[in-house]
Design a protein around this motif. Sequence first.
Motif, PDB file in Angstrom:
ATOM      1  N   ASN A  82     -28.757 -29.631   7.845  1.00  0.00           N
ATOM      2  CA  ASN A  82     -28.501 -28.449   7.030  1.00  0.00           C
ATOM      3  C   ASN A  82     -29.778 -27.630   6.852  1.00  0.00           C
ATOM      4  O   ASN A  82     -29.759 -26.397   6.932  1.00  0.00           O
ATOM      5  N   ALA A  83     -30.903 -28.326   6.643  1.00  0.00           N
ATOM      6  CA  ALA A  83     -32.188 -27.642   6.484  1.00  0.00           C
ATOM      7  C   ALA A  83     -32.588 -26.921   7.765  1.00  0.00           C
ATOM      8  O   ALA A  83     -33.124 -25.803   7.724  1.00  0.00           O
ATOM      9  N   LEU A  84     -32.335 -27.542   8.917  1.00  0.00           N
ATOM     10  CA  LEU A  84     -32.696 -26.918  10.189  1.00  0.00           C
ATOM     11  C   LEU A  84     -31.847 -25.674  10.467  1.00  0.00           C
ATOM     12  O   LEU A  84     -32.347 -24.674  10.985  1.00  0.00           O
ATOM     13  N   VAL A  85     -30.555 -25.752  10.128  1.00  0.00           N
ATOM     14  CA  VAL A  85     -29.680 -24.581  10.290  1.00  0.00           C
ATOM     15  C   VAL A  85     -30.181 -23.435   9.419  1.00  0.00           C
ATOM     16  O   VAL A  85     -30.284 -22.282   9.860  1.00  0.00           O
ATOM     17  N   TYR A  86     -30.492 -23.754   8.176  1.00  0.00           N
ATOM     18  CA  TYR A  86     -31.026 -22.741   7.257  1.00  0.00           C
ATOM     19  C   TYR A  86     -32.329 -22.157   7.792  1.00  0.00           C
ATOM     20  O   TYR A  86     -32.516 -20.931   7.809  1.00  0.00           O
ATOM     21  N   LEU A  87     -33.242 -23.025   8.237  1.00  0.00           N
ATOM     22  CA  LEU A  87     -34.552 -22.563   8.700  1.00  0.00           C
ATOM     23  C   LEU A  87     -34.420 -21.676   9.930  1.00  0.00           C
ATOM     24  O   LEU A  87     -35.107 -20.650  10.044  1.00  0.00           O
ATOM     25  N   ALA A  88     -33.539 -22.061  10.862  1.00  0.00           N
ATOM     26  CA  ALA A  88     -33.342 -21.263  12.075  1.00  0.00           C
ATOM     27  C   ALA A  88     -32.842 -19.864  11.718  1.00  0.00           C
ATOM     28  O   ALA A  88     -33.333 -18.854  12.243  1.00  0.00           O
ATOM     29  N   TYR A  89     -31.871 -19.794  10.825  1.00  0.00           N
ATOM     30  CA  TYR A  89     -31.358 -18.488  10.406  1.00  0.00           C
ATOM     31  C   TYR A  89     -32.400 -17.721   9.617  1.00  0.00           C
ATOM     32  O   TYR A  89     -32.557 -16.505   9.782  1.00  0.00           O
ATOM     33  N   PHE A  90     -33.121 -18.432   8.767  1.00  0.00           N
ATOM     34  CA  PHE A  90     -34.152 -17.840   7.914  1.00  0.00           C
ATOM     35  C   PHE A  90     -35.183 -17.090   8.748  1.00  0.00           C
ATOM     36  O   PHE A  90     -35.592 -15.979   8.412  1.00  0.00           O
ATOM     37  N   VAL A  91     -35.579 -17.697   9.871  1.00  0.00           N
ATOM     38  CA  VAL A  91     -36.590 -17.097  10.745  1.00  0.00           C
ATOM     39  C   VAL A  91     -35.972 -16.027  11.636  1.00  0.00           C
ATOM     40  O   VAL A  91     -36.479 -14.903  11.741  1.00  0.00           O
ATOM     41  N   ALA A  92     -34.857 -16.360  12.299  1.00  0.00           N
ATOM     42  CA  ALA A  92     -34.255 -15.453  13.278  1.00  0.00           C
ATOM     43  C   ALA A  92     -33.733 -14.168  12.652  1.00  0.00           C
ATOM     44  O   ALA A  92     -33.791 -13.094  13.270  1.00  0.00           O
ATOM     45  N   SER A  93     -33.224 -14.255  11.424  1.00  0.00           N
ATOM     46  CA  SER A  93     -32.631 -13.083  10.773  1.00  0.00           C
ATOM     47  C   SER A  93     -33.668 -12.193  10.101  1.00  0.00           C
ATOM     48  O   SER A  93     -33.358 -11.071   9.698  1.00  0.00           O
TER      49      SER A  93
END
Length: 220
Positions: A82-93
């Motif tokens: 869940n943290a990795l999904v959040y982090l990926a979106y956090f950076v990419a978006s």
Amino acid sequence: MARPTQPALIRLTHWANLVLFAIMAGSGLRILAAHPMLGAVGEEYRWVPFQGTRPPAFLTLGGWLAGARHWHFAFASLFVLNALVYLAYFVASGEWRRRLFFPRRDARNAWETLLHDLRLRRAAPGEHGLYNGMQRLAYTGVLATAPLLVLTGLALFKPVQLPRLTALLGGYDLARALHLGVLVALAAFTVVHVVQVALHPRTLVDMTVGRRARHEGGPT
């Protein structure tokens, strides 16, 4: 064009994190209750507050040591995913631009917000985007601290398979103390966070259904 100020994926991972963190914390405290002394046997850490104190049963999950370990390790991978999904979106978006603390932009507002919350300043700070400076500072602190929770957890889970990581963290016993310390820090943040939400219930609606800005380029 209007867009949600709290994107759907941010909201989804936020609520998933709440559930997963509660499970991890409860099962972790049950594991601690089995041996509440921190430090090597015979050389317990004197600097640890409440050394040897077992956490209240109502805060624990798992019933006993083995049960708590099953809960803890079963949900650890979901917590990290869940943290990795959040982090990926956090950076990419690009969400990091409006959520992280930048001293030049946020330091003054954070200070004014703190003074206002302590009733030392009458005037509330002006609008500062999606979060005020103090919120961004707390948000950034949590993101900076959370990886230590995962790393110390890995050192405790696989100390033999990951000897370098365990050694880097000061050994198994210190990693255990650090793991608990980060949990306490995040739990304290959670309490303050819940109190702030209770004082400003509109933010609960924002994080649940997503509040929309009036127009693109407007308040964020």
